[in-house]
Motif scaffolding. Structure first.
Motif, mmCIF file in Angstrom:
data_model
loop_
_atom_site.group_PDB
_atom_site.id
_atom_site.type_symbol
_atom_site.label_atom_id
_atom_site.label_comp_id
_atom_site.label_asym_id
_atom_site.label_seq_id
_atom_site.Cartn_x
_atom_site.Cartn_y
_atom_site.Cartn_z
ATOM 1 N N SER A 67 0.826 -1.211 0.000
ATOM 2 C CA SER A 67 0.000 0.000 0.000
ATOM 3 C C SER A 67 0.859 1.259 0.000
ATOM 4 C CB SER A 67 -0.920 -0.013 1.223
ATOM 5 O OG SER A 67 -1.629 1.191 1.323
ATOM 6 N N ILE A 68 1.905 1.280 0.823
ATOM 7 C CA ILE A 68 2.818 2.431 0.862
ATOM 8 C C ILE A 68 3.452 2.639 -0.510
ATOM 9 C CG2 ILE A 68 5.034 3.253 1.784
ATOM 10 C CD1 ILE A 68 4.228 1.844 4.443
ATOM 11 N N GLU A 69 3.908 1.561 -1.133
ATOM 12 C CA GLU A 69 4.555 1.675 -2.435
ATOM 13 C C GLU A 69 3.587 2.160 -3.512
ATOM 14 O OE1 GLU A 69 6.208 -2.263 -2.783
ATOM 15 O OE2 GLU A 69 8.169 -1.549 -2.091
ATOM 16 N N GLN A 70 2.356 1.658 -3.502
ATOM 17 C CA GLN A 70 1.375 2.082 -4.506
ATOM 18 C C GLN A 70 0.970 3.538 -4.309
ATOM 19 O OE1 GLN A 70 -1.732 -0.826 -4.171
ATOM 20 N NE2 GLN A 70 -0.866 -2.105 -5.793
ATOM 21 N N ASN A 71 0.693 3.934 -3.056
ATOM 22 C CA ASN A 71 0.273 5.307 -2.790
ATOM 23 C C ASN A 71 1.384 6.319 -3.046
ATOM 24 O OD1 ASN A 71 -2.271 4.410 -2.048
ATOM 25 N ND2 ASN A 71 -1.769 4.321 0.119
ATOM 26 N N SER A 72 2.626 5.889 -2.928
ATOM 27 C CA SER A 72 3.767 6.789 -3.124
ATOM 28 C C SER A 72 4.276 6.794 -4.553
ATOM 29 C CB SER A 72 4.928 6.353 -2.224
ATOM 30 O OG SER A 72 4.574 6.341 -0.886
ATOM 31 N N HIS A 73 3.744 5.940 -5.404
ATOM 32 C CA HIS A 73 4.304 5.751 -6.749
ATOM 33 C C HIS A 73 5.789 5.442 -6.621
ATOM 34 C CE1 HIS A 73 0.511 7.184 -8.302
ATOM 35 N NE2 HIS A 73 0.625 8.261 -7.553
ATOM 36 N N ALA A 74 6.090 4.457 -5.771
ATOM 37 C CA ALA A 74 7.473 4.118 -5.433
ATOM 38 C C ALA A 74 8.273 3.665 -6.642
ATOM 39 C CB ALA A 74 7.492 3.029 -4.366
ATOM 40 N N SER A 75 7.618 3.119 -7.652
ATOM 41 C CA SER A 75 8.365 2.652 -8.821
ATOM 42 C C SER A 75 9.121 3.806 -9.483
ATOM 43 C CB SER A 75 7.435 1.972 -9.831
ATOM 44 O OG SER A 75 6.455 2.882 -10.295
ATOM 45 N N GLU A 116 -6.400 12.208 17.525
ATOM 46 C CA GLU A 116 -5.963 11.092 16.694
ATOM 47 C C GLU A 116 -5.627 11.556 15.281
ATOM 48 O OE1 GLU A 116 -8.823 10.835 18.631
ATOM 49 O OE2 GLU A 116 -7.777 9.684 20.182
ATOM 50 N N GLU A 117 -6.470 12.422 14.716
ATOM 51 C CA GLU A 117 -6.197 12.942 13.379
ATOM 52 C C GLU A 117 -4.990 13.879 13.395
ATOM 53 O OE1 GLU A 117 -9.650 14.736 11.644
ATOM 54 O OE2 GLU A 117 -10.730 12.837 11.532
ATOM 55 N N PHE A 118 -4.820 14.608 14.487
ATOM 56 C CA PHE A 118 -3.706 15.557 14.585
ATOM 57 C C PHE A 118 -2.360 14.838 14.583
ATOM 58 C CE2 PHE A 118 -0.811 18.398 16.883
ATOM 59 C CZ PHE A 118 -0.958 19.539 16.120
ATOM 60 N N THR A 119 -2.298 13.652 15.179
ATOM 61 C CA THR A 119 -1.036 12.918 15.267
ATOM 62 C C THR A 119 -0.885 11.835 14.201
ATOM 63 O OG1 THR A 119 -2.006 11.401 16.872
ATOM 64 C CG2 THR A 119 -0.825 13.320 17.746
ATOM 65 N N ALA A 120 -1.906 11.588 13.392
ATOM 66 C CA ALA A 120 -1.849 10.516 12.398
ATOM 67 C C ALA A 120 -0.848 10.854 11.293
ATOM 68 C CB ALA A 120 -3.231 10.295 11.796
ATOM 69 N N GLN A 121 0.040 9.903 11.043
ATOM 70 C CA GLN A 121 1.034 10.073 9.994
ATOM 71 C C GLN A 121 1.056 8.817 9.123
ATOM 72 O OE1 GLN A 121 4.919 11.522 11.151
ATOM 73 N NE2 GLN A 121 4.107 12.191 13.121
ATOM 74 N N HIS A 122 1.594 8.976 7.920
ATOM 75 C CA HIS A 122 1.773 7.831 7.044
ATOM 76 C C HIS A 122 3.143 7.922 6.377
ATOM 77 C CE1 HIS A 122 0.030 10.948 4.427
ATOM 78 N NE2 HIS A 122 0.743 10.405 3.476
ATOM 79 N N ILE A 123 3.627 6.781 5.911
ATOM 80 C CA ILE A 123 4.949 6.702 5.284
ATOM 81 C C ILE A 123 4.806 6.912 3.790
ATOM 82 C CG2 ILE A 123 6.911 5.180 4.829
ATOM 83 C CD1 ILE A 123 6.215 3.757 7.468
ATOM 84 N N GLU A 124 5.761 7.651 3.207
ATOM 85 C CA GLU A 124 5.812 7.843 1.759
ATOM 86 C C GLU A 124 7.226 7.612 1.264
ATOM 87 O OE1 GLU A 124 4.419 11.655 0.477
ATOM 88 O OE2 GLU A 124 2.324 11.139 0.832
ATOM 89 N N LEU A 125 7.328 7.042 0.076
ATOM 90 C CA LEU A 125 8.598 6.945 -0.626
ATOM 91 C C LEU A 125 8.597 8.038 -1.685
ATOM 92 C CD1 LEU A 125 8.735 3.084 -1.108
ATOM 93 C CD2 LEU A 125 10.080 4.440 0.481
ATOM 94 N N ASP A 126 9.673 8.796 -1.755
ATOM 95 C CA ASP A 126 9.719 9.923 -2.669
ATOM 96 C C ASP A 126 11.013 9.881 -3.471
ATOM 97 O OD1 ASP A 126 8.840 12.210 -3.894
ATOM 98 O OD2 ASP A 126 9.223 13.534 -2.196
ATOM 99 N N LEU A 127 10.953 10.359 -4.693
ATOM 100 C CA LEU A 127 12.144 10.368 -5.518
ATOM 101 C C LEU A 127 13.033 11.560 -5.177
ATOM 102 C CD1 LEU A 127 12.201 12.464 -8.299
ATOM 103 C CD2 LEU A 127 10.085 11.231 -8.580
#
Length: 191
Positions: free
Chosen positions: A118-126, A159-170
């Protein structure tokens, strides 16, 4: 209160000074390698923004022009890096979680694998993987960035204020990243 602020300011100045000395050490350690990498990228481009060949130095071009000798620029090189990069694109890189011992739970590994996918797809990791790999092939090093971002732009509760997610970026320009000169691991994981 004023003494506490002065102490904090002094600590900040020391931190900045330490960061600057570490950065200067990294620049010194990598300068020769980076100049060679830049030459490799120039040669790979074949022509600069003005249409001048990057396969010849300015002195060589002037000498050849003065002598009436042609200075041809034939691109016989770029097919090889392209072939390596295209082979990489076909591999479809991605993280893999495997339960490896008797205490490992295959269901947990499957859930973690889904999170990574999911992280890879949402980040367009390719795109990040391919860009880093292309620079690594052409000039010897390439990078991608792993970072966390806040999930909600307008949080309504704690909960929303502290919610974070991981992203891969070029990293579009690998020359903007400097390694830790004290790092010892070949993959840079101890930088």
């Amino acid at each position: 209160m004023a003494d506490a602020e002065k102490g904090t300011q002094k600590e900040d100045e020391q931190d900045v000074q330490e960061m600057m000395s570490t950065w200067e050490a990294a620049v010194t350690a990598e300068s020769a390698y980076r100049e060679l990498a830049l030459e490799d990228l120039r040669f790979d481009a074949a022509f600069d923004a003005n249409g001048q060949s990057t396969h010849w130095t300015a002195d060589e071009l002037k000498e050849r022009t003065d002598d009436g000798v042609p200075s041809l620029t034939l691109d016989h090189f770029s097919q090889f890096p392209r072939q390596v990069v295209n082979d990489f694109r076909q591999m479809k890189m991605g993280g893999q979680i495997n339960p490896v011992d008797s205490g490992a739970d295959p269901l947990t590994a499957e859930v973690l694998q889904g999170i990574i996918r999911s992280i890879e797809q949402n980040s367009h990791a390719s795109v990040a993987h391919e860009t880093a790999y292309e620079y690594a092939v052409k000039c010897g090093f390439g990078f991608e960035r792993v970072r966390t971002k806040f999930t909600y732009e307008n949080p309504r509760n704690k909960e929303e204020f502290t919610a974070q997610h991981i992203e891969l970026d070029l990293v579009k320009n690998p020359f903007t990243v400097y390694g830790d000169p004290m790092g010892e691991k070949p993959d840079g994981s101890d930088w």
